[in-house]
Design an enzyme around this catalytic site. Sequence first.
Site, PDB file in Angstrom:
ATOM      1  N   ARG A 140      -7.308 -14.578 -11.737  1.00 54.89           N
ATOM      2  CA  ARG A 140      -8.381 -14.789 -12.873  1.00 54.89           C
ATOM      3  C   ARG A 140      -9.547 -14.675 -12.191  1.00 54.89           C
ATOM      4  NH1 ARG A 140      -6.679 -20.000 -15.680  1.00 54.89           N
ATOM      5  NH2 ARG A 140      -4.677 -19.225 -14.968  1.00 54.89           N
ATOM      6  N   THR A 141      -9.762 -15.389 -10.971  1.00 57.98           N
ATOM      7  CA  THR A 141     -11.128 -15.156 -10.440  1.00 57.98           C
ATOM      8  C   THR A 141     -11.244 -13.701 -10.061  1.00 57.98           C
ATOM      9  OG1 THR A 141     -10.754 -17.302  -9.327  1.00 57.98           O
ATOM     10  CG2 THR A 141     -12.701 -15.963  -8.556  1.00 57.98           C
ATOM     11  N   ARG A 179     -12.627 -13.468  -1.170  1.00 58.68           N
ATOM     12  CA  ARG A 179     -11.766 -14.596  -1.235  1.00 58.68           C
ATOM     13  C   ARG A 179     -10.881 -14.673   0.168  1.00 58.68           C
ATOM     14  NH1 ARG A 179      -8.107 -17.474  -5.203  1.00 58.68           N
ATOM     15  NH2 ARG A 179     -10.183 -17.707  -6.177  1.00 58.68           N
ATOM     16  N   HIS A 189     -15.724 -23.084  -3.284  1.00 58.93           N
ATOM     17  CA  HIS A 189     -15.547 -22.119  -4.649  1.00 58.93           C
ATOM     18  C   HIS A 189     -16.758 -22.243  -5.450  1.00 58.93           C
ATOM     19  CE1 HIS A 189     -13.669 -19.464  -7.408  1.00 58.93           C
ATOM     20  NE2 HIS A 189     -12.525 -20.080  -7.440  1.00 58.93           N
ATOM     21  N   LYS A 249      -3.224  -3.847   9.023  1.00 62.10           N
ATOM     22  CA  LYS A 249      -2.845  -2.951  10.157  1.00 62.10           C
ATOM     23  C   LYS A 249      -3.533  -3.647  11.321  1.00 62.10           C
ATOM     24  CE  LYS A 249      -2.754   1.023   7.158  1.00 62.10           C
ATOM     25  NZ  LYS A 249      -3.452   2.171   6.941  1.00 62.10           N
TER      26      LYS A 249
END
Lengths: 325, 188
Positions: free
Chosen positions: A72-73, A122, A150, A100
């Site tokens: 959702r964010t 994020r 947040h 990697k």
Amino acid sequence: MSAKPKAASPPLAAPAWTRKDLVAIRDLSPEELTLVLDTAAAFKEVSAREIKKVPSLRGKTLVNFFVEPSTRTRTSFELAAFRLSADVVNISATTSSLSKGETLKDTARNLEALHADIIVLRHSSAGAPLFLSQRLDSSVINAGDGAHEHPTQALLDVFTIRERLGRVAGLHVAIVGDILFSRVARSDIFALLKLGAKVTLVGPSTLAPREFEKLGVRVTHDIDSILPEVDVVNLLRIQHERQRREYFPSLGEYTSFFGLTRERAERLKPDALIMHPGPINRGVEIDSEIADSARSVILDQVTNGLAVRMAVLYLCAGAARPKPS
Amino acid sequence: MSQPAPQPPAPEASLVLDEQAIDRALRRIAHEIVERNPDLARICIVGIPSRGVEVARRIASNIETFEHVRPDVGVIDVSMHRDDLRLRPHLPTVVASHLPPDIAGLTLILADDVLFSGRTCRAAMDAIASFGRPRRIELAVLIDRGHRELPIRADYVGKNLPTSPAQRVYVRFRSVDDSPDSVWIDKE
């Protein structure tokens, strides 16, 4: 002619935003918070237009860089960027070269070499957005870092409160649940206190420890005693999938002590708001019928999240920035 | 009824229009709008923030005085639609737009204090286009100071004011600026 003369009179209130990044609510002044909320109120109207798009960020590129999963964010930022006419690229942990063994900084510098103007990050490590913001010329927007902050969630929470109740100052807000691991709780606490609200944290002592009182909030382990006096109850999600240790005996016991059941909801003031950052665990933090009741503003929060993110992108990336020497 | 002379916004600025002159100009514009748009139910006067909103409100009040019908008044934010955002060190403040829900059959009359390059008007027309397709868009300004950079002209002009490109024009409204209604121009 270098400085173009101003056509008319100067703007009445000069905007006070000078940041290229949004890393933490803790950094912001109350004036900056209010500017974001006012700007978001203007952008909210764009979504009601026939053509839901303005050209403010035309030609800019936004990279959604989500090292931790989120739907959702990420979608909200993506839609916000589309509404501002920016181009969007999504990169998740599995599709990036982080898997990697490339370092975060190298990955980000590669993105910048492709002329990404805005990086929405994020990350599971607290401080990752700050780290990048200090090293890149691009705007860095924190979309959640570890258990740190947040910021856009807190902005949309205070926006929703202000929109519904007309103000934030003087209100009493309860934040219930997993405070300890919650970046939402931290950002909410800073935003609410800066705007003059009173905050009480509620949860089992393992998840709502007394140390939080150092931030200037009250901590209680008894939800029933405070329900009649709060204006807003913000329920945090119990992140049961992340519980490596047992912080409470069982979900059923959590619900019986802290869940917003129908009986508990009846003890709230008639105009009190019920909030939840989502996704909700129906029957755990909140009874299903309460989540769908008229006092629940959970879906308003989603709608407002879009407007708030448009405002943040506009403010951080809209203006010209002096080239670093 | 004598009022103290308004203070100039800059030391060398000279007064171009006083309160009475501004009032006369906006009353004449109101008459011209009615003359061209007999059906007042199908117009909306749309102010461009910040002082254009005040111009729109005053024109609407004048029309109400003459015709006993108050036309719709709206607001259109242009800051999201400007083409020079990336050139500016500071962002303009965005405000929410308010237009009638269905603009398809309406004549929208944009109102602003000063018409200069025409870029604000272009941005306002772009913004309106995202709400729908009005029947017609007209432009009313208190001051036309020339130096257009786009093929745009005003339909209703309070005063044509010859200026040099570098000169500044100041508009002050009592209700917006806490200063008497007045228009000033800086010394060349």
